[in-house]
Design a protein around this motif. Structure first.
Motif, short mmCIF file in Angstrom:
data_model
loop_
_atom_site.label_atom_id
_atom_site.label_comp_id
_atom_site.label_asym_id
_atom_site.label_seq_id
_atom_site.Cartn_x
_atom_site.Cartn_y
_atom_site.Cartn_z
N SER A 1 0.85 -1.18 0.00
CA SER A 1 0.00 0.00 0.00
C SER A 1 0.88 1.23 0.00
CB SER A 1 -0.92 0.02 1.24
OG SER A 1 -1.57 1.27 1.36
N ASP A 2 0.40 2.30 -0.64
CA ASP A 2 1.15 3.56 -0.65
C ASP A 2 0.90 4.37 0.62
OD1 ASP A 2 2.31 3.09 -3.11
OD2 ASP A 2 0.65 4.03 -4.21
N TYR A 3 0.01 3.87 1.46
CA TYR A 3 -0.39 4.66 2.63
C TYR A 3 -0.04 3.92 3.93
CZ TYR A 3 -2.67 7.07 -1.17
OH TYR A 3 -2.90 7.73 -2.34
N HIS A 4 -0.69 4.30 5.02
CA HIS A 4 -0.27 3.81 6.33
C HIS A 4 -0.61 2.33 6.55
CE1 HIS A 4 0.91 7.73 7.82
NE2 HIS A 4 -0.28 8.24 7.53
N LYS A 5 0.36 1.63 7.11
CA LYS A 5 0.18 0.28 7.66
C LYS A 5 0.92 0.29 9.00
CE LYS A 5 2.17 -1.84 4.19
NZ LYS A 5 2.48 -0.72 3.28
N ALA A 6 0.25 -0.09 10.07
CA ALA A 6 0.89 0.09 11.38
C ALA A 6 0.28 -0.84 12.43
CB ALA A 6 0.74 1.55 11.84
N THR A 7 0.87 -0.79 13.62
CA THR A 7 0.47 -1.49 14.84
C THR A 7 0.10 -2.96 14.59
OG1 THR A 7 -1.85 -0.77 14.76
CG2 THR A 7 -0.28 0.65 15.92
N PRO A 8 1.07 -3.78 14.20
CA PRO A 8 0.77 -5.19 13.91
C PRO A 8 0.61 -6.02 15.18
CG PRO A 8 3.11 -4.80 13.73
CD PRO A 8 2.49 -3.45 14.01
N PHE A 9 -0.15 -7.09 15.06
CA PHE A 9 -0.18 -8.12 16.10
C PHE A 9 -0.26 -9.47 15.41
CE2 PHE A 9 -2.33 -11.26 18.70
CZ PHE A 9 -1.47 -11.29 19.78
N TYR A 10 0.63 -10.37 15.81
CA TYR A 10 0.66 -11.69 15.18
C TYR A 10 0.04 -12.73 16.09
CZ TYR A 10 2.51 -16.15 13.51
OH TYR A 10 2.64 -17.45 13.08
N SER A 11 -0.95 -13.48 15.56
CA SER A 11 -1.55 -14.59 16.28
C SER A 11 -0.97 -15.90 15.76
CB SER A 11 -3.08 -14.60 16.10
OG SER A 11 -3.63 -15.83 16.55
N GLN A 12 -0.22 -16.58 16.61
CA GLN A 12 0.35 -17.86 16.20
C GLN A 12 -0.75 -18.89 15.98
OE1 GLN A 12 3.09 -19.55 19.03
NE2 GLN A 12 4.01 -20.90 17.52
N LYS A 13 -1.81 -18.84 16.81
CA LYS A 13 -2.90 -19.80 16.69
C LYS A 13 -3.58 -19.70 15.33
CE LYS A 13 -7.26 -21.16 18.92
NZ LYS A 13 -8.17 -20.90 20.05
N LEU A 14 -3.83 -18.46 14.88
CA LEU A 14 -4.49 -18.25 13.60
C LEU A 14 -3.52 -18.12 12.44
CD1 LEU A 14 -7.35 -15.73 14.54
CD2 LEU A 14 -7.38 -18.23 14.58
N GLN A 15 -2.21 -18.08 12.77
CA GLN A 15 -1.20 -17.87 11.73
C GLN A 15 -1.57 -16.63 10.89
OE1 GLN A 15 1.80 -20.22 10.79
NE2 GLN A 15 1.41 -19.97 12.98
N SER A 16 -1.90 -15.54 11.61
CA SER A 16 -2.41 -14.34 10.95
C SER A 16 -1.82 -13.10 11.59
CB SER A 16 -3.93 -14.28 11.03
OG SER A 16 -4.52 -15.39 10.38
N ILE A 17 -1.72 -12.03 10.80
CA ILE A 17 -1.26 -10.73 11.27
C ILE A 17 -2.42 -9.76 11.21
CG2 ILE A 17 0.31 -8.80 10.92
CD1 ILE A 17 1.21 -12.07 9.32
N PHE A 18 -2.76 -9.17 12.36
CA PHE A 18 -3.75 -8.10 12.43
C PHE A 18 -3.00 -6.77 12.40
CE2 PHE A 18 -5.53 -11.79 14.49
CZ PHE A 18 -6.87 -11.80 14.14
N TYR A 19 -3.52 -5.78 11.70
CA TYR A 19 -2.86 -4.47 11.66
C TYR A 19 -3.86 -3.41 11.20
CZ TYR A 19 -2.39 -5.20 6.56
OH TYR A 19 -2.63 -5.41 5.23
N VAL A 20 -3.50 -2.14 11.35
CA VAL A 20 -4.34 -1.05 10.89
C VAL A 20 -3.79 -0.53 9.56
CG1 VAL A 20 -5.00 -0.40 13.23
CG2 VAL A 20 -3.10 0.77 12.13
N LEU A 21 -4.70 -0.01 8.77
CA LEU A 21 -4.31 0.51 7.45
C LEU A 21 -5.26 1.63 7.06
CD1 LEU A 21 -5.57 -1.93 4.68
CD2 LEU A 21 -6.06 -2.31 7.09
N SER A 22 -4.78 2.52 6.23
CA SER A 22 -5.63 3.61 5.73
C SER A 22 -6.74 3.05 4.85
CB SER A 22 -4.79 4.60 4.92
OG SER A 22 -3.78 5.17 5.70
#
Length: 647
Positions: free
Chosen positions: A217-238
């Motif tokens: 993305s050309d815009y904001h991506k921030a504050t990640p959280f990784y869940s090992q159980k879900l094998q997924s990354i949660f984060y905020v984006l514009s």
């Protein structure tokens, strides 16, 4: 005066506002600057309007906020105070900023005076949080842990914050510039992006590169959280549309929360063009997704919410954590570790702008949040706390713009032996009936005193008898519990006894007066099983002593009772002999009670009535069965002051 950009510009500043109308009498250049987070230029424009007499109340509030954002707390407090006197736009959130400004200018007495005028508008939980943390931070004897805090070598000259564990790596947000042609104007840095660094045994991070496992993305991506159980990354984006920023009808671009499955699809979880979402945290144990948001019906600026999910798929509307966690300030960065809930807040009673707090998760509720104290917290902004078990201790990270950093915000690591936080003492359990521990006592008062008799805390048991009291750690205390027509518990607890309590429950026994007495022969007596002396005997048998021990316990529980001992015989034998026999039996009972610790002043009379008060027809010369004669053989412990005992 130039202020280092902090988390509020970095995250709140991710929101673009191109045009805002307030129905004000005159548009101002300050509005454009303010809503683009260019606070120094907003101040210059608003001050010009102020000298020309064209500033509106809303713009005046913006000016106060601009002073606040640039650390000019003297001017901020003056403007907030002027607006407070007008009783107009100053809601609880801005009232918090005014009190923060007072505390920053060492005007704490003024802060406390203004707080007293506003206290009725705050929730009871918030006021309890305030009192508890104020006492905790003021307690100079409170023990703190010996932290090994270190600045990450991987920090840049820009903003680095919001760390998250990712297998053997650390994810974090950064404003470090990748494309010199693309800059985010309010901060002068690049658009926020997520980076990955390798964790070293020392806790340091190296080999930092942009994290490429999420959509570009050309815009904001921030504050990640990784869940090992879900094998997924949660984060905020514009919020975007077709690769371009998406705006609501007021020209506002907000932040959404997305979820990227490793080697799988991307899902947009929370999106509202008028609301920004921050700091996702997925609780793998309860399948809840926590986050911060600035919904209009919150308690302050940003509050912490959660939604129920099915493996990350949203299954409920956002649920506010309530006034035990959320305050008139801003709450962000939720994180759960071993049943402790960590978050950051800029509520005015902390050590600095934003402090990290810890609350214990108790079912669906939370304990009073406790400031982590000096070390992790400073007089600046401290936020984005994470922690995990590492070897024989704990390894954690947080973000701060404290003095001595490399950029606007830096990531700091720490190693510690046990969970950080100022030490507190928690007493919890149930209030139960002393003579029937399975029965709970509701509405019982529980009070804690120090060794000088000062009241430390008080509470009442709930409908199920449960109670919970948390106070700053003390080395000894006195616990008292009572209820109308119940005994009063008075218990002195030493430091070792408090240490031994740990996190276990302590049930408080108090006895119901009405359970221990009964009506007999038109008077109130201590409830005892009927006992018999041997024929013409005055010696106490073990069975008699067992019943009299109940009287000893009764007096211990109700030390103000006044007693009369009454003993009777049947009609067999001579009247004079029976009178003497019962008097000796009453005296034997009195002697036993006194030897067992009953004060002599509690026993007003010990009387032998002989055969004067026969309860049936078994009088002299009348033949009766033994069981009928035994009805007249009795001893009573009469409570003489029953009618005034609880006045």
């Amino acid at each position: 005066m130039v202020k280092k950009q902090n988390i509020f510009i970095l995250l709140f500043g991710l929101v673009f506002v191109f045009s805002v109308g307030y129905g004000q009498s005159k548009a101002s250049k300050g509005d454009n600057y303010f809503f683009q987070y260019e606070y120094q230029r907003a101040i210059a424009a608003y001050e010009k309007d102020l000298t020309e007499g064209t500033i509106s109340l809303k713009q005046y509030l913006n000016l106060a906020d601009s002073y606040y954002k640039t650390n000019d707390f003297d001017k901020a407090s003056e403007v907030y105070f002027e607006l407070y006197k007008k009783d107009t736009l100053l809601g609880n959130h801005h009232f918090n900023k005014m009190l923060q400004s007072f505390s920053k200018t060492s005007n704490r007495d003024r802060m406390e005076a203004f707080l007293a005028t506003k206290s009725s508008s705050f929730d009871q939980e918030f006021l309890e949080n305030l009192q508890f943390n104020s006492e905790l931070l003021a307690n100079s004897n409170n023990e703190t842990l010996d932290f090994q805090i270190f600045n990450l070598e991987a920090n840049s000259g820009q903003s680095d914050f919001s760390p998250s564990f990712y297998e053997g790596n650390l994810l974090f947000s950064s404003g470090r510039t990748q494309d010199k042609k693309r800059r985010y104007v309010p901060t002068g840095e690049g658009y926020l992006n997520i980076f990955k660094g390798t964790l070293k045994p020392s806790g340091q991070v190296d080999a930092v590169n942009a994290f490429e496992e999420i959509p570009n993305s050309d815009y904001h991506k921030a504050t990640p959280f990784y869940s090992q159980k879900l094998q997924s990354i949660f984060y905020v984006l514009s919020n975007t549309n077709g690769g371009d920023l998406a705006f609501n009808e007021n020209g506002k671009n907000a932040l959404a929360i997305g979820m990227q499955v490793k080697d799988g699809p991307f899902r947009l979880l929370l999106k509202d063009l008028s609301t920004s979402f921050y700091y996702p945290f997925y609780d793998e144990k309860n399948d809840k997704l926590y986050f911060s948001a600035n919904f209009e019906d919150g308690y302050g600026g940003t509050d912490i919410y959660y939604v129920h999910t099915n493996r990350g798929q949203i299954m409920s509307a956002p649920i506010n954590l309530g006034p035990r966690i959320n305050s008139p300030g801003n709450e962000i960065a939720p994180y759960v570790f071993e049943n402790s809930f960590y978050f950051s807040s800029d509520v005015f009673y902390g050590l600095g702008g934003m402090d990290i707090y810890k609350s214990n998760v108790e079912g669906d509720s939370f304990s009073i949040p406790v400031n982590l104290g000096n070390g992790i917290n400073s007089d600046k902004d401290d936020f984005g706390f994470i922690m995990r078990n590492e070897g024989e201790g704990l390894l954690g990270y947080f973000s701060s713009n404290r003095n001595g950093g490399k950029g606007s915000d830096d990531i700091y690591g720490f190693k510690v032996d046990k969970k950080p936080g100022l030490r507190t003492l928690t007493l919890k359990g149930k209030v139960v009936k002393g003579n029937s521990p399975k029965d709970f006592v509701d509405k019982a008062e529980i009070r804690l005193f120090d060794d000088e008799g000062k009241l430390l805390a008080e509470s009442y048991s709930g409908a199920d008898g449960s109670y919970r009291i948390e106070i700053p750690w003390v080395k000894s205390l006195v616990l008292e519990s009572s209820k109308e027509r119940y005994s009063k518990l008075h218990l002195e607890l030493t430091e070792q006894e408090l240490e031994d309590l740990g996190t276990s429950e302590y049930n408080i026994p108090i006895s119901s007066y009405d359970d221990l007495v009964e009506e007999r022969e038109k008077q109130t007596v201590v409830k005892l099983k009927k006992f018999f002396f041997g024929r013409s005997k005055t010696q106490l048998t073990p069975d008699i002593e067992a019943e009299l021990d109940k009287v000893v316990s009764f007096v211990e529980k109700f030390p103000s009772v006044q007693l009369r001992i009454e003993t009777y015989t049947d009609s067999r034998g001579g009247g004079s002999t029976n009178f003497t026999l019962t008097q000796r039996r009453s005296d034997a009972i009195k002697k036993y009670l006194i030897n067992k610790g009953v004060p002599n002043t509690n026993i007003l009379y010990s009387v032998g009535y002989g055969e004067d008060k026969i309860l049936n027809n078994c009088t002299n010369g009348v033949f009766c069965l033994e069981m009928l004669h035994q009805q007249n053989q009795r001893s009573l412990i009469v409570v003489l002051n029953d009618n005034v005992l609880f006045d």
